[in-house]
Scaffold this motif. Structure first.
Motif, PDB file in Angstrom:
ATOM      1  N   TYR A 181       0.901  -1.065  -0.037  1.00  0.00           N
ATOM      2  CA  TYR A 181      -0.254   0.058   0.068  1.00  0.00           C
ATOM      3  C   TYR A 181       0.851   1.248   0.040  1.00  0.00           C
ATOM      4  CZ  TYR A 181      -4.102   3.045   1.196  1.00  0.00           C
ATOM      5  OH  TYR A 181      -5.050   3.779   0.928  1.00  0.00           O
ATOM      6  N   TYR A 182       0.881   1.884  -1.115  1.00  0.00           N
ATOM      7  CA  TYR A 182       1.462   3.245  -1.151  1.00  0.00           C
ATOM      8  C   TYR A 182       0.518   4.458  -1.385  1.00  0.00           C
ATOM      9  CZ  TYR A 182       5.189  -0.116  -1.567  1.00  0.00           C
ATOM     10  OH  TYR A 182       6.006  -1.259  -1.437  1.00  0.00           O
ATOM     11  N   ASP A 183       0.793   5.468  -0.387  1.00  0.00           N
ATOM     12  CA  ASP A 183      -0.152   6.529  -0.183  1.00  0.00           C
ATOM     13  C   ASP A 183       0.670   7.877  -0.659  1.00  0.00           C
ATOM     14  OD1 ASP A 183      -2.357   7.792   1.265  1.00  0.00           O
ATOM     15  OD2 ASP A 183      -0.901   8.923   1.954  1.00  0.00           O
ATOM     16  N   THR A 184      -0.069   8.475  -1.541  1.00  0.00           N
ATOM     17  CA  THR A 184       0.527   9.760  -1.924  1.00  0.00           C
ATOM     18  C   THR A 184      -0.430  10.782  -2.360  1.00  0.00           C
ATOM     19  OG1 THR A 184       1.979  10.945  -3.607  1.00  0.00           O
ATOM     20  CG2 THR A 184       0.621   9.057  -4.447  1.00  0.00           C
ATOM     21  N   ALA A 185      -0.335  11.957  -2.749  1.00  0.00           N
ATOM     22  CA  ALA A 185      -1.462  12.999  -2.982  1.00  0.00           C
ATOM     23  C   ALA A 185      -0.830  13.934  -3.945  1.00  0.00           C
ATOM     24  CB  ALA A 185      -1.694  13.639  -1.614  1.00  0.00           C
TER      25      ALA A 185
END
Ligand code: SF4
Ligand code: SF4
Length: 377
Positions: free
Chosen positions: A50-54
């Motif tokens: 799970y890789y969380d960017t914005a």
């Protein structure tokens, strides 16, 4: 790596999620790509999926960098999360434009987890009024996003309104052992659990504050587990909550990655004795506040623009964590000059309204001089 199933959408996520907002940087502020890539590769090899960017992370560079590195791997072997910057959305066309730009930056055909970023009372209303919810539902129906949720920063009643509005696939809240009463808090976590909505946790170590505890306080942890870092205690506290399906850690160094992999490989929830140790540490930290402001806001608005609870929040935060870096950011950069304690004319109106009977005027003087002195260092 420990994995948790999101029963409502049938997805297995790694309990550790890689927060892509604090990559190592070069002197010019740009991402140190070779170093950050090694960290992502190590996390992937350790089972993180799970890789969380914005859109806004690293001034817009995080999405493209994260997408590029992940392209080395089978698309089905990881999930990428990114967020619509709601504050940039003035029309429905903006939402559409931003989404297309995000897909392009990420270099992906679809986004696994798509979030409305940092919802609060006003941004939520704007998203509903503009029809952004229906827009995202359409993206989901078309398969361009797989799961639709939101991240949240406001008070509990607003969270209750948003989380109950529709059947969300997931939600993302700030939670750690010191912030059980802040924002959505534990009450919000429990409500999401009751509604069957998986929770993704951000700020599990409160920035880095719970990773760098004052020595006399962290002794409680060291006595029980001499080799465990303070950060691992904070992460295990969150991981002991069964509906926390992903715990995001914004990793900046390879040491962060390896320490986190150690915590989440064969993850062990806190036992009774360890829970007691966390309670003890929480109490010791809380006893270090400078005053007892509860952020109830009965004193607000100040006729002269002072954000009274906001000033005390930063001051008390420093008392607890002694984190000069956090103060420099919150006081030196984030807080508007017009909201600072120095604007107090000592009219006294606020003190009559304060249920804690705080000496607001005197304390505000201490806030201004104390925090200015820290920022000048
Ligand atoms: S005493 Fe100061 S902070 Fe309180 S209401 Fe008056 S101006 Fe505002
Ligand atoms: S009324 Fe008192 S306790 Fe409440 S926010 Fe204002 S200063 Fe803090």
């Amino acid at each position: 790596m420990d994995y948790r199933k999101m029963d409502n959408i049938g997805v297995n996520t790694s309990l550790l999620g890689f927060g892509c907002m604090r990559f190592p940087t070069l002197e010019n502020g740009k991402i140190n790509e070779p170093e950050a890539e090694k960290m992502l590769d190590t996390a992937f090899a350790g089972g993180v999926n799970y890789y969380d960017t914005a859109y806004v992370y690293h001034d817009g560079a995080s999405e493209a960098f994260t997408g590029r590195v992940l392209n080395k791997y089978d698309r089905k072997s990881y999930m990428v999360a990114t967020k619509l910057p709601c504050w940039e959305v003035k029309t429905l066309a903006d939402a559409s434009r931003l989404f297309e730009e995000q897909l392009k930056r990420l270099d992906k055909d679809y986004i696994d987890f798509y979030l409305l970023h940092s919802l609060g009372k006003d941004s939520w209303k704007k998203m509903v009024d503009l029809g952004v919810i229906e827009f995202c539902e359409k993206l989901k129906a078309e398969g361009r996003i797989r799961h639709f949720g939101f991240s949240f920063h406001d008070d509990y009643p607003v969270f209750e309104e948003i989380v109950s509005f529709r059947t969300w696939d997931f939600c993302q809240i700030q939670l750690n052992y010191m912030d059980t009463e802040e924002q959505a808090g534990m009450k919000g976590y429990l409500l999401a659990e009751k509604l069957g909505i998986p929770v993704i946790v951000m700020e599990p170590v409160k920035g880095s504050s719970l990773a760098n505890l004052p020595d006399d306080i962290s002794r409680v942890f060291r006595n029980l587990r001499p080799d465990a870092t303070a950060a691992s205690w904070a992460l295990r506290w969150v991981g002991s909550l069964p509906n926390a399906k992903v715990i995001l850690s914004g990793m900046t160094t390879m040491e962060h990655v390896t320490d986190n992999l150690k915590t989440f490989t064969y993850f062990k929830p806190l036992n009774k004795e360890e829970k007691k140790a966390v309670e003890e540490v929480t109490k010791s930290l809380q006893s270090r506040v400078n005053n007892g402001c509860t952020s109830c806001r009965y004193c607000m608005p100040c006729p002269f623009g002072v954000d009274i609870p906001g000033n005390f929040h930063i001051w008390n935060g420093y008392g607890i964590y002694q984190n000069v870096g956090a103060v420099k950011w919150e006081w030196g950069t984030e807080m508007a000059d017009a909201s600072k304690a120095k604007n107090c004319t000592e009219c006294g109106v606020c003190e009559d309204a304060c249920p804690q009977r705080l000496h607001i005027r005197d304390d505000l003087k201490k806030v201004q001089s104390g925090l200015d002195a820290l920022c000048a260092k």
